[in-house]
Design an enzyme around this catalytic site. Sequence first.
Site, mmCIF file in Angstrom:
data_model
loop_
_atom_site.group_PDB
_atom_site.id
_atom_site.type_symbol
_atom_site.label_atom_id
_atom_site.label_comp_id
_atom_site.label_asym_id
_atom_site.label_seq_id
_atom_site.Cartn_x
_atom_site.Cartn_y
_atom_site.Cartn_z
ATOM 1 N N SER A 184 0.860 -1.183 0.000
ATOM 2 C CA SER A 184 0.000 0.000 0.000
ATOM 3 C C SER A 184 0.890 1.225 0.000
ATOM 4 O O SER A 184 2.052 1.161 0.438
ATOM 5 C CB SER A 184 -0.867 -0.012 1.264
ATOM 6 O OG SER A 184 -1.297 1.288 1.596
ATOM 7 N N TYR A 200 -1.710 -0.376 10.675
ATOM 8 C CA TYR A 200 -1.989 -0.807 9.294
ATOM 9 C C TYR A 200 -0.777 -0.512 8.426
ATOM 10 O O TYR A 200 -0.278 -1.373 7.689
ATOM 11 C CB TYR A 200 -3.221 -0.074 8.743
ATOM 12 C CG TYR A 200 -3.479 -0.358 7.280
ATOM 13 C CD1 TYR A 200 -4.092 -1.543 6.883
ATOM 14 C CD2 TYR A 200 -3.081 0.538 6.285
ATOM 15 C CE1 TYR A 200 -4.307 -1.826 5.535
ATOM 16 C CE2 TYR A 200 -3.288 0.268 4.938
ATOM 17 C CZ TYR A 200 -3.912 -0.915 4.571
ATOM 18 O OH TYR A 200 -4.116 -1.197 3.241
ATOM 19 N N LYS A 244 2.057 -3.025 6.303
ATOM 20 C CA LYS A 244 2.402 -2.950 4.884
ATOM 21 C C LYS A 244 3.907 -2.772 4.692
ATOM 22 O O LYS A 244 4.454 -3.161 3.651
ATOM 23 C CB LYS A 244 1.597 -1.842 4.189
ATOM 24 C CG LYS A 244 0.087 -2.106 4.207
ATOM 25 C CD LYS A 244 -0.279 -3.437 3.536
ATOM 26 C CE LYS A 244 -1.769 -3.685 3.484
ATOM 27 N NZ LYS A 244 -2.130 -4.967 2.851
HETATM 28 N N1 LIG Z 1 -8.954 -0.128 -0.172
HETATM 29 C C1 LIG Z 1 -7.820 0.540 -0.097
HETATM 30 O O1 LIG Z 1 -7.799 1.775 0.038
HETATM 31 C C2 LIG Z 1 -6.501 -0.166 -0.216
HETATM 32 C C3 LIG Z 1 -5.358 0.578 -0.510
HETATM 33 C C4 LIG Z 1 -4.133 -0.074 -0.591
HETATM 34 C C5 LIG Z 1 -4.048 -1.429 -0.360
HETATM 35 N N2 LIG Z 1 -5.184 -2.133 -0.058
HETATM 36 C C6 LIG Z 1 -5.039 -3.552 0.243
HETATM 37 O O2 LIG Z 1 -5.767 -4.299 -0.707
HETATM 38 C C7 LIG Z 1 -6.251 -5.510 -0.107
HETATM 39 C C8 LIG Z 1 -7.736 -5.666 -0.360
HETATM 40 O O3 LIG Z 1 -8.406 -4.555 0.183
HETATM 41 P P1 LIG Z 1 -9.911 -4.158 -0.236
HETATM 42 O O4 LIG Z 1 -9.955 -2.688 -0.282
HETATM 43 O O5 LIG Z 1 -10.347 -4.936 -1.399
HETATM 44 O O6 LIG Z 1 -10.686 -4.631 1.073
HETATM 45 P P2 LIG Z 1 -12.193 -5.181 1.235
HETATM 46 O O7 LIG Z 1 -12.507 -4.954 2.668
HETATM 47 O O8 LIG Z 1 -13.080 -4.592 0.195
HETATM 48 O O9 LIG Z 1 -12.035 -6.739 0.932
HETATM 49 C C9 LIG Z 1 -11.215 -7.537 1.708
HETATM 50 C C10 LIG Z 1 -11.635 -8.988 1.578
HETATM 51 O O10 LIG Z 1 -10.760 -9.749 2.429
HETATM 52 C C11 LIG Z 1 -11.565 -10.682 3.163
HETATM 53 N N3 LIG Z 1 -10.902 -11.043 4.415
HETATM 54 C C12 LIG Z 1 -10.814 -10.300 5.562
HETATM 55 N N4 LIG Z 1 -10.193 -11.013 6.517
HETATM 56 C C13 LIG Z 1 -9.861 -12.206 5.956
HETATM 57 C C14 LIG Z 1 -9.193 -13.370 6.450
HETATM 58 N N5 LIG Z 1 -8.772 -13.438 7.714
HETATM 59 N N6 LIG Z 1 -9.013 -14.403 5.611
HETATM 60 C C15 LIG Z 1 -9.466 -14.344 4.326
HETATM 61 N N7 LIG Z 1 -10.133 -13.290 3.829
HETATM 62 C C16 LIG Z 1 -10.320 -12.235 4.633
HETATM 63 C C17 LIG Z 1 -12.884 -9.972 3.367
HETATM 64 O O11 LIG Z 1 -13.926 -10.892 3.678
HETATM 65 C C18 LIG Z 1 -13.061 -9.263 2.045
HETATM 66 O O12 LIG Z 1 -13.723 -10.072 1.110
HETATM 67 C C19 LIG Z 1 -5.868 -5.425 1.373
HETATM 68 O O13 LIG Z 1 -4.671 -6.125 1.603
HETATM 69 C C20 LIG Z 1 -5.641 -3.937 1.574
HETATM 70 O O14 LIG Z 1 -4.779 -3.665 2.648
HETATM 71 C C21 LIG Z 1 -6.399 -1.540 0.001
#
Ligand SMILES: NC(=O)c1ccc[n+]([C@@H]2O[C@H](COP(=O)([O-])OP(=O)(O)OC[C@H]3O[C@@H](n4cnc5c(N)ncnc54)[C@H](O)[C@@H]3O)[C@@H](O)[C@H]2O)c1
Length: 264
Positions: free
Chosen positions: A140, A153, A157
Amino acid sequence: MTTRWVFITGAAAGIGRQTALTFARRGYAIGAYDIDDAGLATLATEIEAAGGQIVTGHLDVTDSDEFGRRLDEFAGHSGGRLDVLLNNAGILLAGAFEDISLAAQQRQIDINVKGVTNGCHRAFRHLKNTPGSVVVNMASASAIYGQAELASYSATKFYVRGLTEALDIEWGAHGIRVIAMWPLFVQTAMTENVSTGTTDSLGIRLGPQDVADAIVAAVEETRIDKLIHRVHYAVGTQTKAMSVGSRFSPAWLTRLVNKRLAHS
Ligand SMILES: NC(=O)c1ccc[n+]([C@@H]2O[C@H](COP(=O)([O-])OP(=O)(O)OC[C@H]3O[C@@H](n4cnc5c(N)ncnc54)[C@H](O)[C@@H]3O)[C@@H](O)[C@H]2O)c1
């Protein structure tokens, strides 16, 4: 042509789901895993309706034994191939560090740090047996500089960044690429109720499709990526500007910019 198989954690929603749909449209077979079984069922219906191939299964990434079992089942479907492992599952806790319970912070570390470690460790032998395999870890933009109101968080990362860099070097000998994706804030459930100084300063400008497209492009690397052995993939113009800026600005200036962006 041989079908390429991709294993995605956290595939039921957000970036993971969009990436599953995008890989499926490009002819990859999908292994979709999550704790959200209902979300996986609707994803499977969508991909199958479009003529794609998908297997799904319950997986809590903090459970390394369950991770191993799901990978073995996946390999049973794929004929042993694991072309792409996308360690995507993650959670985000926002707010003042002292206001977020320790139990919640430890859960975040378990998912974001131990989950990725479990995935890489359990998947190694499958990756090693698949020529040209790639591990994609979700880092991230918050691993560029520690983020106020996202302290733990952001720290998780930094771990993902370090693990990726180290394994890229270690696993080169086994023919396994290990790369990290670096989006800034993305419009998913993760950021729906998040309001920090930085989200206020920078907005939430990316959508899950932007990240999914960047992941697919990173997996199918360009000649230049190959030539420079690219490991980190910034997603979006803001992240690209921030990561270049942090490389060339002195530490005091990077800190000041981050402090200002956080309104603190
Ligand atoms: N959304 C953002 O702004 C953003 C920015 C940078 C990086 N990310 C990273 O991208 C990835 C996905 O984020 P997102 O925005 O799609 O989140 P989201 O909350 O939309 O989706 C996350 C998914 O992970 C699943 N999950 C949660 N805990 C879990 C576990 N213990 N085992 C298996 N599955 C699990 C949830 O059920 C969900 O389906 C994450 O690693 C996040 O840190 C997100």
